[in-house]
Design a protein around this motif. Structure first.
Motif, PDB file in Angstrom:
ATOM      1  N   LEU A  16     -56.722  39.006 -51.265  1.00  0.00           N
ATOM      2  CA  LEU A  16     -56.393  37.981 -52.255  1.00  0.00           C
ATOM      3  C   LEU A  16     -55.290  38.590 -53.122  1.00  0.00           C
ATOM      4  N   SER A  17     -55.379  39.705 -53.463  1.00  0.00           N
ATOM      5  CA  SER A  17     -54.226  40.170 -54.022  1.00  0.00           C
ATOM      6  C   SER A  17     -52.842  39.962 -53.540  1.00  0.00           C
ATOM      7  N   GLY A  18     -52.900  40.479 -52.195  1.00  0.00           N
ATOM      8  CA  GLY A  18     -51.604  40.234 -51.321  1.00  0.00           C
ATOM      9  C   GLY A  18     -51.002  38.769 -51.361  1.00  0.00           C
ATOM     10  N   ILE A  19     -52.270  37.905 -51.276  1.00  0.00           N
ATOM     11  CA  ILE A  19     -51.886  36.385 -51.047  1.00  0.00           C
ATOM     12  C   ILE A  19     -51.645  35.798 -52.228  1.00  0.00           C
ATOM     13  N   PHE A  20     -52.335  35.878 -53.400  1.00  0.00           N
ATOM     14  CA  PHE A  20     -52.471  35.287 -54.640  1.00  0.00           C
ATOM     15  C   PHE A  20     -52.029  36.019 -56.037  1.00  0.00           C
TER      16      PHE A  20
END
Length: 123
Positions: A16-20
């Motif tokens: 989720l860090s990499g995406i958002f």
């Protein structure tokens, strides 16, 4: 079992860090509280330890003085956070901007509904 949960939290937060561009307070703290039964202070201190180098050295030292940091949990999650954030960044590179934006909005709505329900139900 706890080790697998910690690794899953790290991987999920990394994805989720990499995406958002999110992770600590939005995902890791609730995962530690609801997934592993950490109290709020221990979850917050542990999350800060995970994000220590770029974020909160002074805060982690203060939490650690009071015994509110689980260094083992922080280390396990941090390793998987690094792997997951790389994987998430790779995945989001394959997605169009509208899909990423809509997914982020839905994630935030779901999180807001969850927190509101928990607060209003007295949990």
């Amino acid at each position: 079992m706890t080790t697998l949960i910690l690794l899953a939290i790290g991987l999920g937060a990394g994805l989720l860090s990499g995406i958002f561009g999110i992770g600590g307070g939005v995902l890791i703290v609730p995962a530690l509280v609801y997934g592993l039964g950490f109290d709020q202070k221990l979850a917050t201190g542990t999350s800060l330890a995970i994000l220590l180098p770029p974020v909160g050295l002074a805060a982690v030292i203060e939490y650690h003085k009071r015994g509110d940091v689980d260094l083992r949990a922080a280390a396990l999650i941090a390793v998987m956070l690094m792997i997951g954030s790389w994987l998430g960044a790779h995945v989001v590179g394959q997605m169009d901007t509208k899909t990423v934006k809509a997914s982020f909005g839905l994630f935030l709505i779901a999180l807001g509904v969850w927190f509101s329900f928990e607060a209003l139900s007295g949990r």
